[in-house]
Scaffold this active site. Structure first.
Site, PDB file in Angstrom:
ATOM      1  N   LYS A  91      -8.530 -12.700  -9.178  1.00 28.12           N
ATOM      2  CA  LYS A  91      -9.123 -12.566  -7.849  1.00 28.12           C
ATOM      3  C   LYS A  91     -10.378 -11.695  -7.955  1.00 28.12           C
ATOM      4  O   LYS A  91     -10.367 -10.683  -8.674  1.00 28.12           O
ATOM      5  CB  LYS A  91      -8.084 -11.883  -6.950  1.00 28.12           C
ATOM      6  CG  LYS A  91      -8.501 -11.655  -5.515  1.00 28.12           C
ATOM      7  CD  LYS A  91      -7.319 -10.941  -4.819  1.00 28.12           C
ATOM      8  CE  LYS A  91      -7.734 -10.060  -3.683  1.00 28.12           C
ATOM      9  NZ  LYS A  91      -8.184 -10.628  -2.479  1.00 28.12           N
ATOM     10  N   LYS A 115       0.829  -1.203   0.000  1.00 27.76           N
ATOM     11  CA  LYS A 115       0.000   0.000   0.000  1.00 27.76           C
ATOM     12  C   LYS A 115       0.859   1.248   0.000  1.00 27.76           C
ATOM     13  O   LYS A 115       0.538   2.247  -0.640  1.00 27.76           O
ATOM     14  CB  LYS A 115      -0.936   0.007   1.211  1.00 27.76           C
ATOM     15  CG  LYS A 115      -2.032  -1.028   1.098  1.00 27.76           C
ATOM     16  CD  LYS A 115      -3.332  -0.562   1.742  1.00 27.76           C
ATOM     17  CE  LYS A 115      -4.473  -1.520   1.463  1.00 27.76           C
ATOM     18  NZ  LYS A 115      -4.894  -2.275   2.644  1.00 27.76           N
ATOM     19  N   LYS A 131     -13.483  -5.538  -6.558  1.00 34.59           N
ATOM     20  CA  LYS A 131     -14.245  -4.501  -7.253  1.00 34.59           C
ATOM     21  C   LYS A 131     -13.352  -3.645  -8.131  1.00 34.59           C
ATOM     22  O   LYS A 131     -13.797  -3.089  -9.125  1.00 34.59           O
ATOM     23  CB  LYS A 131     -15.102  -3.678  -6.287  1.00 34.59           C
ATOM     24  CG  LYS A 131     -14.370  -2.872  -5.264  1.00 34.59           C
ATOM     25  CD  LYS A 131     -15.388  -2.057  -4.470  1.00 34.59           C
ATOM     26  CE  LYS A 131     -14.729  -1.160  -3.455  1.00 34.59           C
ATOM     27  NZ  LYS A 131     -13.945  -1.885  -2.442  1.00 34.59           N
TER      28      LYS A 131
END
Ligand code: TRP
Length: 326
Positions: free
Chosen positions: A197, A116, A200
């Protein structure tokens, strides 16, 4: 009657809709655990902020929508507190206190953090809260002294840190937090309609709360065996999204797989039967979902937070006492 052992788990409210991957990876298991444990089902809205701090305005409604999906999927709010993290302020206090005993090195080594951090463009732009993500998660968990925490494999490093933090706290101030079990789901991971995977951000999800027609359209366009052009071409069910869904939702999947493999059926037959099976599975969930308006879920969340807070206040008293703060 001995008090029921507790289970705590959570999901971030980064979006408004849960998909079948969320259901298979977490909710199915939480629903099942309700028969043996008191399940605390938390919507982690503060955790959503770690990546959506620049546009938090949707997080509130997202939290309500996610909670509706929890209940529709079968979390029974009469038995299992369903609550929003930020409604139980004790989580913030415990997070702060745990942050004092957590070595920076432990946090910097977390693999999800490194990923991240790169996405956000380096240390100058990276929020302090992102580094503390596992500390906040530890507060969520330890607050309820759970018997176990059911999560997907991706959360294993976070649970490991929570355990380390608990040990360190106990070592420094005395035993407050019992060990908890990692219940890392051995569930089959359900792929997206493109076989990546389900996420969204890939736009490859079947959502719990969409119409049967939308689901049908997605499955019609799903990835199958690329070399299977004619019906008689052999399929490879292991690599075909439609077959993966059949395996989970169709009682006849073994026959369907065999026929696919042997070239006895075509992809469109598979797709039609898959649409039928998935929509049939989701039907009662969608029906329950349609009954849940904002007022109903707000009431459920208030009751859930009240119940969670009762446990949280008790734990915080012990924590403050152990540390000599009060
Ligand atoms: N980090 C978890 C996830 O992204 C969400 C979460 C927050 C959680 N607090 C938790 C999971 C406590 C289990 C226990 O899925």
């Amino acid at each position: 009657m001995t008090p029921q052992k507790r289970i705590l788990s959570g999901m971030r409210s980064t979006g408004a809709k849960l998909h079948l991957g969320n259901y298979e990876g977490a909710l199915r298991n939480w629903v099942k655990l309700q028969s043996d444990y008191k399940v605390f089902a938390m919507v982690a809205d503060w955790h959503a902020l770690t990546t959506q701090f620049d546009d938090p305005s949707k997080i509130g409604q997202n939290s309500r929508e996610v909670a509706k999906d929890f209940v529709a999927a079968g979390i029974d709010p009469e038995k299992s507190p369903v609550f929003v993290q930020s409604h139980v302020k004790e989580h913030a206090e415990l997070h702060l206190l745990l942050s004092m005993v957590t070595p920076l090195g432990w946090l910097e080594r977390v693999p999800t953090y490194k990923e991240k951090q790169q996405d956000l463009g380096g240390a100058e732009r990276e929020p302090y809260g992102l580094l503390g993500y596992p500390v906040l998660q530890s507060a969520d968990i330890l607050m309820y002294k759970p018997y176990g925490v059911p999560v997907g494999k991706d959360q294993a490093p976070h649970l490991e840190i929570s355990r380390e933090i608990a040990r360190r706290f106990n070592h420094l101030y005395g035993d407050v937090f019992p060990e908890f079990a990692s219940m890392i789901g051995e569930v089959a991971v359900l792929p997206g309609i493109d076989m990546r995977k389900m996420s969204k951000s890939y736009d490859n999800c079947v959502y719990i709360n969409e119409t049967p027609e939308e689901t049908a359209k997605k499955i019609k366009g799903a990835f199958t065996t690329p070399s299977k052009i004619k019906m008689t071409d052999p399929g490879v069910p292991e690599g075909c999204a439609v077959c993966q869904y059949l395996k989970v939702y169709s009682p006849d999947w073994k026959t369907q797989w065999e026929e696919d493999r042997e070239g006895l059926r075509g992809c469109s037959k598979n797709k039609n039967e898959c649409i039928e099976a998935v929509n049939e599975f989701l039907r009662p969930i969608r029906e329950r979902r349609a009954q849940l308006d904002d007022a109903t879920i707000e009431e459920i969340l208030k009751k859930g937070a009240d119940e969670a807070r009762e446990v949280a206040q008790q734990t915080m008293q012990e924590v403050r006492q152990a540390m000599g703060l009060w």
